[in-house]
Design a protein around this motif. Structure first.
Motif, PDB file in Angstrom:
ATOM      1  N   LEU A  63      15.798   4.780   7.701  1.00  0.00           N
ATOM      2  CA  LEU A  63      16.303   6.156   7.715  1.00  0.00           C
ATOM      3  C   LEU A  63      16.066   6.838   6.371  1.00  0.00           C
ATOM      4  O   LEU A  63      15.694   8.018   6.321  1.00  0.00           O
ATOM      5  N   ALA A  64      16.266   6.092   5.292  1.00  0.00           N
ATOM      6  CA  ALA A  64      16.051   6.656   3.955  1.00  0.00           C
ATOM      7  C   ALA A  64      14.593   7.055   3.763  1.00  0.00           C
ATOM      8  O   ALA A  64      14.291   8.115   3.191  1.00  0.00           O
ATOM      9  N   LEU A  65      13.682   6.222   4.237  1.00  0.00           N
ATOM     10  CA  LEU A  65      12.254   6.532   4.128  1.00  0.00           C
ATOM     11  C   LEU A  65      11.899   7.766   4.950  1.00  0.00           C
ATOM     12  O   LEU A  65      11.124   8.626   4.493  1.00  0.00           O
ATOM     13  N   VAL A  66      12.439   7.860   6.152  1.00  0.00           N
ATOM     14  CA  VAL A  66      12.188   9.019   7.010  1.00  0.00           C
ATOM     15  C   VAL A  66      12.645  10.298   6.327  1.00  0.00           C
ATOM     16  O   VAL A  66      11.928  11.309   6.309  1.00  0.00           O
ATOM     17  N   ASN A  67      13.836  10.256   5.747  1.00  0.00           N
ATOM     18  CA  ASN A  67      14.379  11.450   5.104  1.00  0.00           C
ATOM     19  C   ASN A  67      13.657  11.782   3.800  1.00  0.00           C
ATOM     20  O   ASN A  67      13.340  12.940   3.528  1.00  0.00           O
ATOM     21  N   THR A  68      13.377  10.758   2.996  1.00  0.00           N
ATOM     22  CA  THR A  68      12.734  10.988   1.695  1.00  0.00           C
ATOM     23  C   THR A  68      11.322  11.532   1.851  1.00  0.00           C
ATOM     24  O   THR A  68      10.907  12.448   1.128  1.00  0.00           O
ATOM     25  N   HIS A  69      10.582  10.968   2.794  1.00  0.00           N
ATOM     26  CA  HIS A  69       9.172  11.335   2.951  1.00  0.00           C
ATOM     27  C   HIS A  69       8.924  12.271   4.134  1.00  0.00           C
ATOM     28  O   HIS A  69       7.777  12.530   4.492  1.00  0.00           O
ATOM     29  N   LYS A  70      10.020  12.729   4.737  1.00  0.00           N
ATOM     30  CA  LYS A  70       9.922  13.700   5.838  1.00  0.00           C
ATOM     31  C   LYS A  70       8.983  13.213   6.937  1.00  0.00           C
ATOM     32  O   LYS A  70       8.026  13.902   7.319  1.00  0.00           O
ATOM     33  N   LEU A  71       9.249  12.033   7.433  1.00  0.00           N
ATOM     34  CA  LEU A  71       8.402  11.405   8.451  1.00  0.00           C
ATOM     35  C   LEU A  71       8.850  11.851   9.843  1.00  0.00           C
ATOM     36  O   LEU A  71       9.403  11.088  10.631  1.00  0.00           O
ATOM     37  N   GLU A  72       8.593  13.110  10.140  1.00  0.00           N
ATOM     38  CA  GLU A  72       9.090  13.689  11.394  1.00  0.00           C
ATOM     39  C   GLU A  72       8.484  13.024  12.623  1.00  0.00           C
ATOM     40  O   GLU A  72       9.091  12.999  13.693  1.00  0.00           O
ATOM     41  N   PHE A  73       7.291  12.474  12.477  1.00  0.00           N
ATOM     42  CA  PHE A  73       6.592  11.863  13.619  1.00  0.00           C
ATOM     43  C   PHE A  73       7.391  10.727  14.236  1.00  0.00           C
ATOM     44  O   PHE A  73       7.322  10.480  15.436  1.00  0.00           O
ATOM     45  N   ILE A  74       8.175  10.016  13.423  1.00  0.00           N
ATOM     46  CA  ILE A  74       8.926   8.865  13.944  1.00  0.00           C
ATOM     47  C   ILE A  74      10.435   9.043  13.840  1.00  0.00           C
ATOM     48  O   ILE A  74      11.187   8.129  14.147  1.00  0.00           O
ATOM     49  N   ARG A  75      10.883  10.212  13.421  1.00  0.00           N
ATOM     50  CA  ARG A  75      12.318  10.429  13.207  1.00  0.00           C
ATOM     51  C   ARG A  75      13.136  10.090  14.455  1.00  0.00           C
ATOM     52  O   ARG A  75      14.153   9.395  14.386  1.00  0.00           O
TER      53      ARG A  75
ATOM     54  N   THR B  69       0.810  -1.220   0.000  1.00  0.00           N
ATOM     55  CA  THR B  69       0.000   0.000   0.000  1.00  0.00           C
ATOM     56  C   THR B  69       0.845   1.272   0.000  1.00  0.00           C
ATOM     57  O   THR B  69       0.310   2.368   0.128  1.00  0.00           O
ATOM     58  N   SER B  70       2.166   1.108  -0.101  1.00  0.00           N
ATOM     59  CA  SER B  70       3.092   2.258  -0.056  1.00  0.00           C
ATOM     60  C   SER B  70       2.860   3.105   1.188  1.00  0.00           C
ATOM     61  O   SER B  70       2.891   4.341   1.144  1.00  0.00           O
ATOM     62  N   ASN B  71       2.635   2.420   2.306  1.00  0.00           N
ATOM     63  CA  ASN B  71       2.440   3.116   3.573  1.00  0.00           C
ATOM     64  C   ASN B  71       3.820   3.352   4.199  1.00  0.00           C
ATOM     65  O   ASN B  71       4.316   2.555   4.975  1.00  0.00           O
ATOM     66  N   TYR B  72       4.427   4.469   3.835  1.00  0.00           N
ATOM     67  CA  TYR B  72       5.822   4.716   4.184  1.00  0.00           C
ATOM     68  C   TYR B  72       6.031   4.917   5.682  1.00  0.00           C
ATOM     69  O   TYR B  72       7.090   4.585   6.213  1.00  0.00           O
TER      70      TYR B  72
END
Length: 244
Positions: A225-237, A191-194
Protein backbone atom coordinates in the motif's frame (compact mmCIF):
# COMPACT_ATOMS: atom_id res chain seq x y z
CA UNK A 1 -7.01 -13.10 -4.64
CA UNK A 2 -6.47 -10.44 -7.25
CA UNK A 3 -3.66 -11.23 -9.66
CA UNK A 4 -2.31 -9.29 -12.59
CA UNK A 5 -1.85 -12.34 -14.77
CA UNK A 6 0.37 -10.74 -17.36
CA UNK A 7 2.05 -7.40 -17.59
CA UNK A 8 1.84 -7.16 -21.35
CA UNK A 9 -0.24 -4.01 -21.02
CA UNK A 10 2.18 -2.24 -18.71
CA UNK A 11 4.40 -1.15 -21.56
CA UNK A 12 1.44 0.70 -23.03
CA UNK A 13 -0.78 1.61 -20.08
CA UNK A 14 1.20 4.81 -19.52
CA UNK A 15 0.75 6.09 -23.07
CA UNK A 16 -0.67 9.59 -22.90
CA UNK A 17 -1.60 12.32 -25.31
CA UNK A 18 2.00 13.46 -25.76
CA UNK A 19 2.96 9.96 -26.91
CA UNK A 20 0.24 10.07 -29.53
CA UNK A 21 2.76 12.13 -31.51
CA UNK A 22 5.10 9.11 -31.62
CA UNK A 23 2.31 6.92 -32.97
CA UNK A 24 1.36 9.54 -35.56
CA UNK A 25 5.00 9.78 -36.62
CA UNK A 26 5.22 6.01 -37.06
CA UNK A 27 2.06 6.04 -39.14
CA UNK A 28 3.47 8.75 -41.40
CA UNK A 29 6.76 6.91 -41.96
CA UNK A 30 4.94 3.62 -42.70
CA UNK A 31 2.64 5.32 -45.23
CA UNK A 32 5.62 6.71 -47.14
CA UNK A 33 7.38 3.37 -47.56
CA UNK A 34 7.54 2.23 -51.16
CA UNK A 35 9.36 -1.11 -50.91
CA UNK A 36 8.96 -3.36 -47.84
CA UNK A 37 12.12 -4.28 -45.96
CA UNK A 38 13.02 -5.37 -42.43
CA UNK A 39 12.76 -1.81 -41.11
CA UNK A 40 9.28 -1.52 -42.57
CA UNK A 41 8.20 -4.70 -40.77
CA UNK A 42 9.73 -3.49 -37.50
CA UNK A 43 7.88 -0.19 -37.81
CA UNK A 44 4.57 -1.95 -38.42
CA UNK A 45 5.07 -4.24 -35.43
CA UNK A 46 5.98 -1.29 -33.22
CA UNK A 47 3.00 0.67 -34.50
CA UNK A 48 0.49 -2.06 -33.76
CA UNK A 49 1.91 -2.49 -30.26
CA UNK A 50 1.34 1.14 -29.40
CA UNK A 51 -1.68 2.13 -31.41
CA UNK A 52 -3.87 -0.89 -30.69
CA UNK A 53 -3.88 -0.10 -26.97
CA UNK A 54 -4.76 3.53 -27.57
CA UNK A 55 -7.75 2.49 -29.68
CA UNK A 56 -8.66 -1.05 -28.55
CA UNK A 57 -12.10 -0.96 -30.18
CA UNK A 58 -10.66 -0.36 -33.66
CA UNK A 59 -11.60 -3.41 -35.72
CA UNK A 60 -8.81 -2.84 -38.27
CA UNK A 61 -5.98 -4.10 -36.04
CA UNK A 62 -6.35 -7.73 -36.97
CA UNK A 63 -6.12 -7.03 -40.71
CA UNK A 64 -3.14 -4.74 -40.13
CA UNK A 65 -1.32 -7.42 -38.12
CA UNK A 66 -2.12 -10.18 -40.60
CA UNK A 67 -0.81 -8.00 -43.43
CA UNK A 68 2.42 -7.45 -41.47
CA UNK A 69 2.87 -11.21 -41.14
CA UNK A 70 2.15 -11.68 -44.83
CA UNK A 71 4.81 -9.15 -45.85
CA UNK A 72 7.31 -10.56 -43.35
CA UNK A 73 6.76 -14.00 -44.89
CA UNK A 74 7.22 -12.57 -48.38
CA UNK A 75 10.63 -11.08 -47.61
CA UNK A 76 11.52 -14.02 -45.34
CA UNK A 77 12.23 -11.83 -42.31
CA UNK A 78 12.28 -14.33 -39.45
CA UNK A 79 12.27 -11.95 -36.49
CA UNK A 80 9.52 -9.93 -38.14
CA UNK A 81 7.44 -13.08 -38.61
CA UNK A 82 7.81 -14.02 -34.95
CA UNK A 83 6.89 -10.56 -33.71
CA UNK A 84 3.95 -10.36 -36.10
CA UNK A 85 2.63 -13.68 -34.77
CA UNK A 86 2.95 -12.31 -31.26
CA UNK A 87 1.06 -9.13 -32.20
CA UNK A 88 -1.71 -11.11 -33.87
CA UNK A 89 -1.97 -13.30 -30.79
CA UNK A 90 -2.30 -10.23 -28.59
CA UNK A 91 -5.10 -8.86 -30.76
CA UNK A 92 -6.98 -12.15 -30.51
CA UNK A 93 -6.26 -12.55 -26.79
CA UNK A 94 -6.95 -9.06 -25.46
CA UNK A 95 -8.99 -7.25 -28.08
CA UNK A 96 -11.12 -10.06 -29.54
CA UNK A 97 -11.17 -12.46 -26.53
CA UNK A 98 -10.50 -15.45 -28.80
CA UNK A 99 -7.96 -17.30 -26.66
CA UNK A 100 -7.70 -20.42 -28.77
CA UNK A 101 -6.94 -18.43 -31.90
CA UNK A 102 -4.38 -16.44 -29.91
CA UNK A 103 -2.65 -19.65 -28.84
CA UNK A 104 -2.53 -20.80 -32.46
CA UNK A 105 -0.49 -17.73 -33.43
CA UNK A 106 1.71 -17.86 -30.34
CA UNK A 107 2.52 -21.47 -31.22
CA UNK A 108 3.18 -20.47 -34.82
CA UNK A 109 5.72 -17.96 -33.55
CA UNK A 110 7.38 -20.61 -31.39
CA UNK A 111 7.48 -22.98 -34.37
CA UNK A 112 9.38 -20.36 -36.36
CA UNK A 113 11.96 -20.17 -33.57
CA UNK A 114 12.21 -23.99 -33.37
CA UNK A 115 15.37 -24.23 -31.25
CA UNK A 116 17.24 -21.46 -33.06
CA UNK A 117 19.40 -20.08 -30.23
CA UNK A 118 19.64 -16.56 -31.60
CA UNK A 119 15.83 -16.30 -31.71
CA UNK A 120 14.93 -17.95 -28.40
CA UNK A 121 14.67 -14.64 -26.54
CA UNK A 122 11.70 -13.72 -28.73
CA UNK A 123 9.87 -16.82 -27.53
CA UNK A 124 9.65 -15.67 -23.91
CA UNK A 125 6.65 -13.39 -24.41
CA UNK A 126 4.96 -16.04 -26.53
CA UNK A 127 5.35 -18.61 -23.75
CA UNK A 128 4.26 -16.08 -21.13
CA UNK A 129 1.14 -15.20 -23.11
CA UNK A 130 0.20 -18.87 -23.53
CA UNK A 131 0.77 -19.39 -19.82
CA UNK A 132 -1.47 -16.44 -19.02
CA UNK A 133 -4.31 -17.85 -21.11
CA UNK A 134 -4.06 -21.24 -19.43
CA UNK A 135 -3.95 -19.60 -16.01
CA UNK A 136 -7.11 -17.63 -16.80
CA UNK A 137 -8.77 -20.87 -17.93
CA UNK A 138 -7.60 -22.59 -14.74
CA UNK A 139 -5.50 -25.11 -16.64
CA UNK A 140 -2.80 -24.69 -14.05
CA UNK A 141 -0.38 -27.43 -15.09
CA UNK A 142 -0.26 -26.13 -18.68
CA UNK A 143 0.22 -22.60 -17.38
CA UNK A 144 3.07 -23.72 -15.15
CA UNK A 145 4.80 -25.56 -18.00
CA UNK A 146 4.83 -22.45 -20.19
CA UNK A 147 5.88 -20.04 -17.45
CA UNK A 148 8.74 -22.31 -16.40
CA UNK A 149 9.93 -22.67 -20.00
CA UNK A 150 10.03 -18.88 -20.21
CA UNK A 151 11.89 -18.73 -16.91
CA UNK A 152 14.54 -21.08 -18.31
CA UNK A 153 15.52 -18.34 -20.77
CA UNK A 154 15.47 -15.53 -18.18
CA UNK A 155 15.94 -17.04 -14.69
CA UNK A 156 15.60 -13.66 -13.00
CA UNK A 157 12.44 -12.56 -14.80
CA UNK A 158 10.23 -10.85 -12.23
CA UNK A 159 7.05 -11.39 -14.22
CA UNK A 160 7.71 -15.10 -14.74
CA UNK A 161 8.59 -15.65 -11.07
CA UNK A 162 5.45 -13.79 -10.03
CA UNK A 163 3.24 -15.66 -12.48
CA UNK A 164 4.60 -19.01 -11.30
CA UNK A 165 3.76 -17.87 -7.79
CA UNK A 166 0.24 -17.09 -9.00
CA UNK A 167 -0.17 -20.59 -10.42
CA UNK A 168 1.01 -22.27 -7.24
CA UNK A 169 -1.28 -19.99 -5.26
CA UNK A 170 -4.24 -21.12 -7.36
CA UNK A 171 -3.16 -24.74 -6.89
CA UNK A 172 -3.11 -24.14 -3.11
CA UNK A 173 0.56 -25.09 -2.99
CA UNK A 174 1.35 -22.25 -0.63
CA UNK A 175 5.01 -23.06 0.11
CA UNK A 176 5.88 -22.98 -3.59
CA UNK A 177 3.82 -19.82 -4.15
CA UNK A 178 5.61 -18.05 -1.29
CA UNK A 179 9.00 -19.18 -2.57
CA UNK A 180 8.45 -17.77 -6.07
CA UNK A 181 6.83 -14.57 -4.83
CA UNK A 182 9.82 -13.90 -2.58
CA UNK A 183 12.20 -14.53 -5.47
CA UNK A 184 10.21 -12.07 -7.59
CA UNK A 185 10.29 -9.49 -4.79
CA UNK A 186 14.05 -9.87 -4.44
CA UNK A 187 14.56 -9.22 -8.16
CA UNK A 188 12.13 -6.29 -8.14
CA UNK A 189 14.04 -4.73 -5.25
CA UNK A 190 17.31 -5.01 -7.19
CA UNK A 191 15.91 -2.97 -10.06
CA UNK A 192 13.62 -0.68 -8.02
CA UNK A 193 10.68 -1.96 -10.04
CA UNK A 194 8.02 -0.55 -7.74
CA UNK A 195 5.06 -1.71 -9.79
CA UNK A 196 6.03 -5.37 -9.68
CA UNK A 197 7.22 -4.99 -6.09
CA UNK A 198 3.89 -3.62 -4.88
CA UNK A 199 1.85 -6.14 -6.85
CA UNK A 200 3.87 -9.17 -5.76
CA UNK A 201 3.96 -8.11 -2.11
CA UNK A 202 0.18 -7.83 -2.28
CA UNK A 203 -0.21 -11.33 -3.72
CA UNK A 204 2.31 -12.70 -1.23
CA UNK A 205 0.33 -11.19 1.64
CA UNK A 206 -2.79 -13.02 0.53
CA UNK A 207 -1.06 -16.42 0.42
CA UNK A 208 0.60 -15.77 3.78
CA UNK A 209 -2.76 -14.97 5.33
CA UNK A 210 -4.20 -18.21 3.94
CA UNK A 211 -1.60 -20.24 5.82
CA UNK A 212 -2.02 -18.28 9.03
CA UNK A 213 1.09 -16.11 8.83
CA UNK A 214 -0.91 -13.00 9.60
CA UNK A 215 1.85 -10.77 10.95
CA UNK A 216 4.05 -11.34 7.91
CA UNK A 217 1.04 -10.88 5.66
CA UNK A 218 0.26 -7.51 7.27
CA UNK A 219 3.83 -6.33 6.83
CA UNK A 220 3.75 -7.14 3.12
CA UNK A 221 0.34 -5.62 2.40
CA UNK A 222 1.24 -2.43 4.29
CA UNK A 223 4.48 -2.17 2.30
CA UNK A 224 2.50 -2.73 -0.90
CA UNK A 225 0.00 0.00 0.00
CA UNK A 226 2.85 2.38 0.82
CA UNK A 227 4.44 1.75 -2.58
CA UNK A 228 1.12 2.31 -4.36
CA UNK A 229 0.60 5.61 -2.59
CA UNK A 230 4.20 6.84 -2.81
CA UNK A 231 4.63 6.06 -6.50
CA UNK A 232 1.01 6.60 -7.52
CA UNK A 233 0.62 3.12 -8.97
CA UNK A 234 -2.99 3.56 -10.04
CA UNK A 235 -2.84 0.56 -12.38
CA UNK A 236 -2.82 -1.86 -9.44
CA UNK A 237 -4.42 0.23 -6.69
CA UNK A 238 -7.76 -1.57 -6.76
CA UNK A 239 -6.19 -5.06 -6.70
CA UNK A 240 -3.96 -4.12 -3.77
CA UNK A 241 -6.88 -2.58 -1.86
CA UNK A 242 -8.95 -5.72 -2.35
CA UNK A 243 -6.14 -7.92 -0.96
CA UNK A 244 -5.68 -5.49 1.93
Amino acid sequence: MRHLLCFYFLSFSSLCLSQQKIVDSLEQVISQYEKPDTTYINLRNEYISKKSFLTPTDSTWLDFSLKTLEVANTINYTKGRIMACERIGVVYQYLLSDHYKAIDYYLEGLKIIDGEKSLEKYGVRLLASIGTIYLEQQEFDKALTNFKKALDYFPNSISMLSNIGNVYGKKKQSDSAIYYYKRAIKEAEKTSNYLYLANTKSDLSFVLSEVGKIKEALVNIEESLALVNTHKLEFIRMAVYINA
